[in-house]
Design a protein around this motif. Structure first.
Motif, short mmCIF file in Angstrom:
data_model
loop_
_atom_site.label_atom_id
_atom_site.label_comp_id
_atom_site.label_asym_id
_atom_site.label_seq_id
_atom_site.Cartn_x
_atom_site.Cartn_y
_atom_site.Cartn_z
N ARG A 192 0.59 -1.84 0.23
CA ARG A 192 0.11 -0.14 -0.32
C ARG A 192 1.32 0.76 -0.19
NH1 ARG A 192 -2.28 0.58 5.57
NH2 ARG A 192 0.11 1.09 5.71
N ASP A 193 2.16 1.33 0.86
CA ASP A 193 2.71 2.31 0.48
C ASP A 193 3.29 3.02 -0.48
OD1 ASP A 193 1.91 3.20 3.41
OD2 ASP A 193 3.48 1.88 4.59
N SER A 194 4.12 1.19 -0.96
CA SER A 194 4.55 2.05 -1.98
C SER A 194 3.73 2.22 -3.41
CB SER A 194 5.83 0.20 -2.35
OG SER A 194 5.01 -0.49 -2.54
N LEU A 196 0.12 3.86 -3.16
CA LEU A 196 -0.52 4.44 -3.08
C LEU A 196 -0.20 5.53 -4.06
CD1 LEU A 196 -3.51 5.34 -2.04
CD2 LEU A 196 -2.09 5.98 -0.16
N PRO A 197 1.72 5.89 -3.29
CA PRO A 197 2.09 7.58 -4.23
C PRO A 197 2.28 7.95 -5.91
CG PRO A 197 3.46 6.55 -2.05
CD PRO A 197 2.42 5.70 -2.87
N LYS A 198 2.34 6.12 -6.17
CA LYS A 198 2.39 6.71 -7.72
C LYS A 198 0.92 6.73 -8.04
CE LYS A 198 6.02 3.29 -7.44
NZ LYS A 198 7.04 2.01 -7.98
N MET A 200 -1.74 7.77 -6.21
CA MET A 200 -2.26 10.13 -6.82
C MET A 200 -1.75 10.94 -7.23
SD MET A 200 -4.35 9.22 -4.44
CE MET A 200 -4.00 11.36 -3.48
N SER A 201 -0.67 10.41 -7.92
CA SER A 201 0.58 11.04 -8.65
C SER A 201 0.42 10.87 -10.47
CB SER A 201 1.97 10.89 -8.75
OG SER A 201 1.80 9.56 -9.31
N GLU A 203 1.20 8.00 -11.78
CA GLU A 203 2.39 7.56 -12.30
C GLU A 203 1.53 6.27 -12.69
OE1 GLU A 203 6.74 5.25 -11.02
OE2 GLU A 203 5.00 6.27 -9.65
#
Length: 211
Positions: A192-194, A196-198, A200-201, A203
């Motif tokens: 999840r932590d790896s 989710l940022p992708k 959101m951005s 990517e």
């Protein structure tokens, strides 16, 4: 089960001793922070109280930092086996966890390596049950700490072998299941932590996923 066997139905004839009758008390150490070669991301597990403040799991394998063989050699840290019960002895007192593999700690612990005839489960729950008593035994002017001598002198009840075996037989499959579930939860949290940022951005594009 602990309450039923060892408190509600405790045998008055059981031997009264101290923690050292349950296992070996071992402190920890911090390799010099001035030596970067003493630390690594994938080495010998090294746990601090901060790690247990973040990781609330019953079992722990690694903390934020590991130490190298060189760091171990040049400190008084001790490698303790799987099943060791970690007990934070200062800042704060009373974080408790079980080592899921070989492990070392810093000096903020007075851990207990259970005797074979006692086992991890009894030591774990005995420390949890008697945490308030252990906290009262702590001393220190700047901050309270449970010293090695104090930990070794903590009163302990030593039940008969038949009752201990019954308790261990009950706990073992539950502990194994908990360990597996905690490992799965940690793996999923890492994914999840790896991801989710992708997401959101932008990517990663999940618009085509059929739910």
């Amino acid at each position: 089960m602990f309450q039923e066997l060892f408190i509600t139905n405790a045998d008055p004839n059981w031997r009264t001793g101290t923690i050292i009758n349950l296992g070996t008390v071992i402190g920890g150490s911090t390799p010099s922070k001035a030596k970067p070669e003493y630390y690594t991301k994938n080495g010998i597990a090294w746990i601090t109280p901060k790690d247990l403040s973040i990781n609330k799991s019953k079992f722990i394998t690694h903390g934020e930092n590991d130490i190298t063989e060189l760091g171990l050699k040049n400190s008084s840290a001790t490698v303790m086996p799987e099943g060791t019960v970690l007990f934070s002895s200062r800042a704060p007192i009373g974080y408790i966890a079980i080592a899921a593999g070989n492990i070392t700690t810093n000096q903020g612990f007075k851990s207990v390596v259970p005797n074979d005839e006692i086992g991890t489960a009894y030591v774990y729950y005995y420390l949890k049950q008697n945490l308030s008593m252990i906290e009262r035994l702590a001393s220190g002017s700047t901050f309270k700490e449970v010293s090695g001598g104090t930990m070794k002198s903590v009163p302990a009840i030593v039940p008969d072998s038949k009752t201990i075996e019954k308790f261990n037989s009950f706990c073992l499959p539950i502990f194994e299941q908990q360990k597996v579930l905690e490992t799965q939860n940690q793996t999923l949290a890492g994914l999840r932590d790896s991801l989710l940022p992708k997401l959101m951005s932008g990517e990663l594009d999940a618009s085509a996923i059929q739910l």
